[in-house]
Design an enzyme around this catalytic site. Structure first.
Site, PDB file in Angstrom:
ATOM      1  N   GLY A   6      13.860 -54.698 -72.688  1.00  0.00           N
ATOM      2  CA  GLY A   6      14.573 -53.745 -73.528  1.00  0.00           C
ATOM      3  C   GLY A   6      13.806 -53.502 -74.807  1.00  0.00           C
ATOM      4  O   GLY A   6      12.579 -53.624 -74.842  1.00  0.00           O
ATOM      5  N   CYS A   7      14.511 -53.193 -75.854  1.00  0.00           N
ATOM      6  CA  CYS A   7      13.887 -52.895 -77.144  1.00  0.00           C
ATOM      7  C   CYS A   7      13.033 -54.076 -77.601  1.00  0.00           C
ATOM      8  O   CYS A   7      13.520 -55.202 -77.686  1.00  0.00           O
ATOM      9  CB  CYS A   7      14.971 -52.595 -78.175  1.00  0.00           C
ATOM     10  SG  CYS A   7      14.319 -52.321 -79.822  1.00  0.00           S
ATOM     11  N   PHE A   8      11.777 -53.812 -77.883  1.00  0.00           N
ATOM     12  CA  PHE A   8      10.897 -54.917 -78.269  1.00  0.00           C
ATOM     13  C   PHE A   8      11.280 -55.552 -79.593  1.00  0.00           C
ATOM     14  O   PHE A   8      10.932 -56.704 -79.844  1.00  0.00           O
ATOM     15  CB  PHE A   8       9.421 -54.543 -78.240  1.00  0.00           C
ATOM     16  CG  PHE A   8       9.001 -53.253 -78.892  1.00  0.00           C
ATOM     17  CD1 PHE A   8       9.595 -52.756 -80.034  1.00  0.00           C
ATOM     18  CD2 PHE A   8       7.964 -52.526 -78.332  1.00  0.00           C
ATOM     19  CE1 PHE A   8       9.173 -51.578 -80.613  1.00  0.00           C
ATOM     20  CE2 PHE A   8       7.524 -51.338 -78.903  1.00  0.00           C
ATOM     21  CZ  PHE A   8       8.136 -50.866 -80.051  1.00  0.00           C
TER      22      PHE A   8
END
Length: 169
Positions: free
Chosen positions: A9-11
């Site tokens: 997902g979002c880093f």
């Protein structure tokens, strides 16, 4: 030193859990798995490059084993969601363990099989295990985002943290 690459997902949300571990030398946000060299954040978010947001971890295997990194990775993700992670949807947010050696591949596959067999989740574990491809660093403002923007980080990770507490605590 060894290298590990994880997409979950979002880093922004994947950096802190790894940075806090002994034996980790660096955790950098970036893009991998796509067809465009050196993509920008805007290009990846447009979902036309094939990249996932990921973190590249440089670690000392004498201090922390790759197996431990994989276990930590699982505990940061919803491994039953192939179409993104939490509020971040789309292929660029899909969960992937990228292996850099055949040994990493074996460890990741064994760990995935163990997680599936554990019965922790009712649905299948759909996180893919793929060979590492070129890793492109994300822009500077993405690096260490949780430190630079703690309020925005807390807002963007709230749904993730709730899921993790309910399923991994």
């Amino acid at each position: 030193m060894e290298r590990a690459i994880f997409a979950g997902g979002c880093f922004w949300c994947m950096v802190q859990p790894f940075e806090e571990q002994a034996g980790i030398l660096s955790v950098r946000s970036g893009y991998t798995g796509g067809h465009l060299p050196n993509p920008s954040y805007e290009q990846v978010c447009a979902k036309t490059t094939g990249h996932t947001e990921a973190v590249e971890i440089i670690f000392d295997p004498k201090q922390i084993a790759y197996k431990d990194l994989v276990e930590l990775y699982w505990a940061q993700t919803d491994p039953t969601d192939a179409f993104g992670q939490f509020e971040d949807r789309g292929d660029n947010y899909r969960p992937v363990i990228y292996y850099t050696t055949e040994r990493q591949k074996e460890i990741a596959e064994q760990s995935k099989a163990s997680l599936q067999a554990s019965g922790r989740f009712d649905q299948p574990i759909v996180t893919t295990i793929e060979p590492a491809e070129p890793f492109y660093l994300a822009e500077d403002y993405h690096q260490g985002f949780y430190k630079k923007n703690p309020k925005r980080y807390a807002q963007s990770s709230a749904i993730r943290h709730q899921f993790l507490e309910e399923n991994w605590s």
